[in-house]
Design a protein around this motif. Sequence first.
Motif, PDB file in Angstrom:
ATOM      1  N   GLY A  88       5.016 -17.257  -3.811  1.00  0.00           N
ATOM      2  CA  GLY A  88       5.181 -16.025  -4.586  1.00  0.00           C
ATOM      3  C   GLY A  88       4.214 -14.872  -4.103  1.00  0.00           C
ATOM      4  O   GLY A  88       4.147 -14.265  -5.093  1.00  0.00           O
ATOM      5  N   ASP A  89       4.058 -14.568  -3.077  1.00  0.00           N
ATOM      6  CA  ASP A  89       3.368 -13.304  -2.595  1.00  0.00           C
ATOM      7  C   ASP A  89       4.355 -12.217  -2.724  1.00  0.00           C
ATOM      8  O   ASP A  89       5.436 -12.334  -2.391  1.00  0.00           O
ATOM      9  CB  ASP A  89       2.856 -13.545  -1.034  1.00  0.00           C
ATOM     10  N   PRO A  90       3.992 -11.057  -3.237  1.00  0.00           N
ATOM     11  CA  PRO A  90       4.703 -10.002  -3.677  1.00  0.00           C
ATOM     12  C   PRO A  90       5.346  -9.502  -2.267  1.00  0.00           C
ATOM     13  O   PRO A  90       6.548  -9.044  -2.475  1.00  0.00           O
ATOM     14  CB  PRO A  90       3.833  -9.181  -4.061  1.00  0.00           C
ATOM     15  N   ARG A 114      10.620  -8.348  -4.464  1.00  0.00           N
ATOM     16  CA  ARG A 114       9.681  -9.551  -4.107  1.00  0.00           C
ATOM     17  C   ARG A 114      10.743 -10.836  -4.688  1.00  0.00           C
ATOM     18  O   ARG A 114      11.334 -10.889  -5.311  1.00  0.00           O
ATOM     19  CB  ARG A 114       8.340  -9.649  -5.094  1.00  0.00           C
ATOM     20  N   LEU A 116      10.495 -14.905  -5.045  1.00  0.00           N
ATOM     21  CA  LEU A 116       9.769 -16.110  -5.210  1.00  0.00           C
ATOM     22  C   LEU A 116      10.569 -17.073  -4.538  1.00  0.00           C
ATOM     23  O   LEU A 116      11.911 -17.044  -4.833  1.00  0.00           O
ATOM     24  CB  LEU A 116       9.681 -16.518  -6.660  1.00  0.00           C
TER      25      LEU A 116
ATOM     26  N   LEU B  59       6.008  -8.113  -9.096  1.00  0.00           N
ATOM     27  CA  LEU B  59       5.267  -7.928  -7.929  1.00  0.00           C
ATOM     28  C   LEU B  59       3.804  -8.615  -8.270  1.00  0.00           C
ATOM     29  O   LEU B  59       3.021  -8.421  -7.548  1.00  0.00           O
ATOM     30  CB  LEU B  59       4.978  -6.494  -7.791  1.00  0.00           C
ATOM     31  N   GLU B  60       3.795  -9.292  -9.320  1.00  0.00           N
ATOM     32  CA  GLU B  60       2.665 -10.092  -9.454  1.00  0.00           C
ATOM     33  C   GLU B  60       2.569 -11.498  -8.962  1.00  0.00           C
ATOM     34  O   GLU B  60       3.564 -12.040  -9.051  1.00  0.00           O
ATOM     35  CB  GLU B  60       2.433 -10.264 -11.088  1.00  0.00           C
ATOM     36  N   PRO B  61       1.554 -11.565  -8.088  1.00  0.00           N
ATOM     37  CA  PRO B  61       1.351 -12.930  -7.287  1.00  0.00           C
ATOM     38  C   PRO B  61       1.229 -13.932  -8.393  1.00  0.00           C
ATOM     39  O   PRO B  61       0.670 -13.963  -9.660  1.00  0.00           O
ATOM     40  CB  PRO B  61      -0.053 -13.011  -6.729  1.00  0.00           C
ATOM     41  N   ILE B  62       1.997 -15.062  -8.204  1.00  0.00           N
ATOM     42  CA  ILE B  62       2.028 -16.249  -9.325  1.00  0.00           C
ATOM     43  C   ILE B  62       0.746 -16.901  -9.807  1.00  0.00           C
ATOM     44  O   ILE B  62       0.801 -17.187 -10.777  1.00  0.00           O
ATOM     45  CB  ILE B  62       3.043 -17.194  -8.994  1.00  0.00           C
TER      46      ILE B  62
END
Lengths: 253, 253
Positions: A88-90, A114, A116, B59-62
Amino acid sequence: MLTKEQLIEYSEDARKTYLDHISIDCVVFGFHEGQMKVLLLKPDDEEKWLLPGGFVQKLEPIEMAANRILKERTGLDKIFLQQFHIFGDPDRAKFHHDLYKDTVPDEENWFAKRFLSIGYYALVDFFGVVPQADQFSELCTWRDLDDMPELLLDHELIFKTALDTLRLQLNYQPIGYNLMPGEFTMPELQKLYETILDKKLDRRNFQRRILGFGILTRAEQPRKGGAHKAPYLYSFDLEKYQNALTEGFKGGW
Amino acid sequence: MLTKEQLIEYSEDARKTYLDHISIDCVVFGFHEGQMKVLLLKPDDEEKWLLPGGFVQKLEPIEMAANRILKERTGLDKIFLQQFHIFGDPDRAKFHHDLYKDTVPDEENWFAKRFLSIGYYALVDFFGVVPQADQFSELCTWRDLDDMPELLLDHELIFKTALDTLRLQLNYQPIGYNLMPGEFTMPELQKLYETILDKKLDRRNFQRRILGFGILTRAEQPRKGGAHKAPYLYSFDLEKYQNALTEGFKGGW
DNA sequence: AACAATGGTGTATAAAGTACACAATTGTAA
DNA sequence: TTACAATTGTGTACTTTATACACCATTGTT
């Protein structure tokens, strides 16, 4: 509990804040001529390759999405699929974004998001697969595990993680039913383990260990015709195999 | 590669078809007085309980989202977090949906959606946690592993999967640094293993095995003051512990 | 001072993992 | 036809790891 007004406000906020896009990327393993293979796509106008993937649709269970996507690429229907991680990197969709950024503005470009991505790995019968490229790709084909091209995005990481997971799995689960043909010899099965683990195993100890699992049936007749001594043929005892899958092998504790 | 027109059409289609909502649910394990504990929320006007959770922002990394969510519930900052599965049945948000379905129409109700949920488990220092309820809940508190209440939605499944993953992890990774206080006795560490595995272990064999991992340092002075023989105090050798985490213990193959 | 409860250490046995040797079968080269 | 290389099947000794169990030490209580 929220009041009606709070809920509506909360919902509007949430809609703006949280919407996201889920894709699935699959690492499809096959085994042919003593070589472990991975199914890859070669996108148009690109040097690097991609894992087969696609998007999860609204309200579609992810397991179903993974099956649907793999059916499109392989033609196969009931596939051994294992979810192993979510990535899940943006900026992981940077590739598609860059590809089109001069063509259309971001607001109209689906790829300027983004994504996932849920990683699945699949173990399939090599001969059952009819690789089929998608609309973005010129090629969909098998690549040897020890001759992998460079991959786009974070697909390198996804692939490595899948392989690590598979190797770990060897320690407490049987493997091979989905990768081997119906009948096979012990040396052939050993080759599968050796390519997955990337190391040589002792012939005799391998045989004892595998047979100790109690998941194989030996055919009465050995395979004739080849050069050298005729090897015995084995097949998986599906019931015991399934049981070993759920039970796991050794405990540890 | 797509033309500009194709891309725009594709993007519009995709926007309608694929948008989704990602939440994170956390199974937070703590250890206190010889009991394994799990942090749970008791929602208002509900019998059943929930795991702490929240939404991943655009856009927030998980990984960051999971940390943020846990900070809100526990006050803790750097937490041992392990992603273990993604849960994606379309009707898994049924609880919130039903709760509000007579209040506002679905179009305005954020909860009338499918939520994909990423399962994380966390291992934390019991005393470091200050449980804090969220806006939907009247209570946030520890519950004993062997006295768990019923859980809402698929949180029962998420919890069970987390526990299974944790148990599997015991077989190839060290555990305890994040759960035990700085110094502890061998019997205390054994109790941790016993509660996780839900079975008795042999005192002497446990000691030998753990020491064999080479990740413990024994203090010079035993713990005084208690009744009975004074036990030695141990602490984790962080460097060796970290190394064992990444390397893993036994190979199998 | 005897005792119960707890903790530390050792040892015998069983099981699992590792290393290696030899015999059997089959096609091929001499 | 025979010797040989390549491959496969089976066995055995050795090492390491896991399991079961016994004994002694320390501390507070009776």
